[in-house]
Design a protein around this motif. Structure first.
Motif, PDB file in Angstrom:
ATOM      1  N   VAL A 178       4.242  12.769  23.817  1.00 19.51           N
ATOM      2  CA  VAL A 178       4.711  13.290  22.521  1.00 19.51           C
ATOM      3  C   VAL A 178       6.227  13.076  22.433  1.00 19.51           C
ATOM      4  N   THR A 179       7.017  14.117  22.556  1.00 19.56           N
ATOM      5  CA  THR A 179       8.469  14.007  22.430  1.00 19.56           C
ATOM      6  C   THR A 179       9.116  13.881  23.808  1.00 19.56           C
ATOM      7  N   GLN A 180      10.322  13.295  23.827  1.00 13.49           N
ATOM      8  CA  GLN A 180      11.072  13.147  25.070  1.00 13.49           C
ATOM      9  C   GLN A 180      12.297  14.061  25.019  1.00 13.49           C
ATOM     10  N   ILE A 181      12.548  14.774  26.113  1.00  6.69           N
ATOM     11  CA  ILE A 181      13.650  15.723  26.176  1.00  6.69           C
ATOM     12  C   ILE A 181      14.957  14.968  26.401  1.00  6.69           C
ATOM     13  N   ALA A 182      16.002  15.422  25.735  1.00 10.01           N
ATOM     14  CA  ALA A 182      17.294  14.738  25.773  1.00 10.01           C
ATOM     15  C   ALA A 182      17.878  14.736  27.184  1.00 10.01           C
ATOM     16  N   LEU A 183      18.498  13.607  27.530  1.00 11.53           N
ATOM     17  CA  LEU A 183      19.245  13.518  28.782  1.00 11.53           C
ATOM     18  C   LEU A 183      20.633  14.098  28.522  1.00 11.53           C
ATOM     19  N   ALA A 184      20.762  15.389  28.733  1.00  7.62           N
ATOM     20  CA  ALA A 184      21.991  16.129  28.428  1.00  7.62           C
ATOM     21  C   ALA A 184      22.530  16.694  29.727  1.00  7.62           C
ATOM     22  N   LEU A 185      23.604  16.128  30.242  1.00  6.68           N
ATOM     23  CA  LEU A 185      24.082  16.442  31.586  1.00  6.68           C
ATOM     24  C   LEU A 185      25.239  17.439  31.613  1.00  6.68           C
ATOM     25  N   ARG A 186      25.742  17.836  30.463  1.00  9.03           N
ATOM     26  CA  ARG A 186      26.803  18.839  30.448  1.00  9.03           C
ATOM     27  C   ARG A 186      26.222  20.208  30.814  1.00  9.03           C
ATOM     28  N   PRO A 187      26.934  21.011  31.573  1.00  7.23           N
ATOM     29  CA  PRO A 187      26.398  22.319  31.973  1.00  7.23           C
ATOM     30  C   PRO A 187      26.176  23.263  30.802  1.00  7.23           C
ATOM     31  N   ASP A 188      26.841  23.025  29.663  1.00 11.30           N
ATOM     32  CA  ASP A 188      26.656  23.884  28.497  1.00 11.30           C
ATOM     33  C   ASP A 188      25.749  23.235  27.444  1.00 11.30           C
ATOM     34  N   ALA A 189      25.008  22.214  27.832  1.00  9.14           N
ATOM     35  CA  ALA A 189      24.155  21.496  26.878  1.00  9.14           C
ATOM     36  C   ALA A 189      23.086  22.412  26.292  1.00  9.14           C
ATOM     37  N   GLU A 190      22.816  22.211  25.014  1.00  6.30           N
ATOM     38  CA  GLU A 190      21.770  22.953  24.326  1.00  6.30           C
ATOM     39  C   GLU A 190      20.466  22.150  24.363  1.00  6.30           C
ATOM     40  N   PRO A 191      19.308  22.827  24.439  1.00  3.02           N
ATOM     41  CA  PRO A 191      18.037  22.107  24.465  1.00  3.02           C
ATOM     42  C   PRO A 191      17.870  21.196  23.251  1.00  3.02           C
ATOM     43  N   ALA A 192      17.355  19.993  23.505  1.00  2.78           N
ATOM     44  CA  ALA A 192      17.136  19.024  22.432  1.00  2.78           C
ATOM     45  C   ALA A 192      16.056  18.043  22.872  1.00  2.78           C
ATOM     46  N   SER A 193      15.309  17.537  21.901  1.00  4.26           N
ATOM     47  CA  SER A 193      14.290  16.525  22.147  1.00  4.26           C
ATOM     48  C   SER A 193      14.360  15.466  21.064  1.00  4.26           C
ATOM     49  N   TYR A 194      13.735  14.328  21.345  1.00 10.75           N
ATOM     50  CA  TYR A 194      13.710  13.207  20.416  1.00 10.75           C
ATOM     51  C   TYR A 194      12.306  12.646  20.321  1.00 10.75           C
ATOM     52  N   LEU A 195      12.039  12.030  19.181  1.00 15.16           N
ATOM     53  CA  LEU A 195      10.804  11.266  19.028  1.00 15.16           C
ATOM     54  C   LEU A 195      11.044   9.850  19.540  1.00 15.16           C
ATOM     55  N   ASP A 196      11.443   9.764  20.813  1.00 17.73           N
ATOM     56  CA  ASP A 196      11.539   8.464  21.467  1.00 17.73           C
ATOM     57  C   ASP A 196      10.137   7.878  21.619  1.00 17.73           C
ATOM     58  N   PRO A 197      10.031   6.558  21.830  1.00 20.46           N
ATOM     59  CA  PRO A 197       8.701   5.967  22.020  1.00 20.46           C
ATOM     60  C   PRO A 197       7.966   6.625  23.188  1.00 20.46           C
ATOM     61  N   PRO A 198       6.771   7.129  22.978  1.00 16.85           N
ATOM     62  CA  PRO A 198       6.000   7.732  24.078  1.00 16.85           C
ATOM     63  C   PRO A 198       5.536   6.659  25.062  1.00 16.85           C
ATOM     64  N   ALA A 199       5.237   7.087  26.275  1.00 15.94           N
ATOM     65  CA  ALA A 199       4.894   6.129  27.315  1.00 15.94           C
ATOM     66  C   ALA A 199       4.105   6.818  28.411  1.00 15.94           C
ATOM     67  N   PHE A 200       3.675   6.026  29.381  1.00 13.96           N
ATOM     68  CA  PHE A 200       3.023   6.560  30.569  1.00 13.96           C
ATOM     69  C   PHE A 200       3.462   5.712  31.755  1.00 13.96           C
ATOM     70  N   LEU A 201       3.075   6.124  32.957  1.00 11.12           N
ATOM     71  CA  LEU A 201       3.356   5.363  34.170  1.00 11.12           C
ATOM     72  C   LEU A 201       2.073   4.717  34.670  1.00 11.12           C
ATOM     73  N   LEU A 202       2.227   3.564  35.299  1.00 14.70           N
ATOM     74  CA  LEU A 202       1.097   2.869  35.905  1.00 14.70           C
ATOM     75  C   LEU A 202       1.461   2.582  37.357  1.00 14.70           C
TER      76      LEU A 202
END
Length: 266
Positions: free
Chosen positions: A216-240
């Motif tokens: 479904v949605t991908q969670i933002a790569l937010a590395l600041r210690p004060d980052a607020e939660p965020a997600s994006y409709l990035d292309p969904p995927a799976f692992l093989l």
């Protein structure tokens, strides 16, 4: 042996959008269609948790109906958004490897050369996970029972910090306890997780730990210690995960949505 890993579909009651923005049920159906279209098809599919968003009966009914269309053998486990007993009741008949009581730990060794060990680290009513003494003992005994077999350990919350503050609050605790067990077993080819709605990999406990994206949605790569939660409709995927005796286990990232191509070059 080809092992697909899908994760965190967050199925909702029919007609309800995930977080009001994403048609998670349709997106899980799209993932299944993509798996069916692979050539060769995977021998096995792992679903590493958060099958539903709220653990509601209507969500489990919808999830069971969607997963019944999957034509590839499936191993599944709960995540922190699932309700363990509803999960067990919904899938016990179709998935008899699920234990009838307690945590949903199990080991499957009859689906191909790679053994799969599922460790249920979820805590009912909480969002973080934990490998307590009982779970660590179960894992130690299970790995020791087949020490020469290439093995994947699957779990929901990763037992490490990923550097994203609002994800690390809900990691799996008991990492040292689990690492001590895994490090004694060099046949563990991967520890595979979900939960973070992102792909990352880390050398850990003498093996490689990887996380799968969400369908479904991908969670933002937010590395600041004060980052607020965020997600994006990035292309969904799976692992093989592709096991070959001469090479070991290779992990590929596979987008679900169709992309332009193929083009006659490589």
């Amino acid at each position: 042996m080809l092992i697909a890993q899908i994760s965190d579909p967050h199925v909702r009651p029919e007609g309800v959008l995930y977080k009001g923005v994403a048609p998670s049920n349709r997106m899980l159906e799209a993932a299944i269609a993509r798996l069916h279209g692979l050539d060769p098809r995977p021998d096995l599919v792992l679903l590493t948790g958060d099958l539903t968003e709220e653990g509601l009966p209507a969500e489990y009914a919808a999830a069971a109906a969607i997963l019944a269309r999957l034509e590839i053998p499936l191993l599944l486990q709960p995540g922190n958004h699932d309700e363990r007993e509803a999960f067990r009741a919904t899938f016990a008949a179709a998935h008899p490897y699920l234990p009838p009581a307690g945590p949903l730990h199990y080991a499957i060794g009859d689906r191909g050369p790679v053994r799969v060990v599922a460790l249920d680290v979820t805590l009912p009513g909480l969002h973080h996970g934990d490998v307590d003494d009982a779970a660590a003992d179960w894992l130690a005994d299970t790995l020791a029972a087949d020490p020469g077999r290439p093995t994947i350990v699957m779990m929901h919350q990763p037992p490490v910090e990923v550097g994203v503050p609002y994800l690390d609050l809900y990691r799996c605790h008991g990492a040292d306890r689990m690492a001590a067990v895994v490090a004694r077993h060099p046949n563990v080819e991967r520890v595979v997780c979900g939960h973070v709605h992102r792909v990352f990999q880390l050398r850990w406990a003498g093996t490689l730990l990887v996380t799968a994206p969400s369908t479904v949605t991908q969670i933002a790569l937010a590395l600041r210690p004060d980052a607020e939660p965020a997600s994006y409709l990035d292309p969904p995927a799976f692992l093989l995960h592709h096991w070959r005796p001469e090479a070991g286990l290779i992990t590929h990232y596979c987008p679900i949505d169709a992309a332009p191509g193929p083009f006659p070059f490589a």
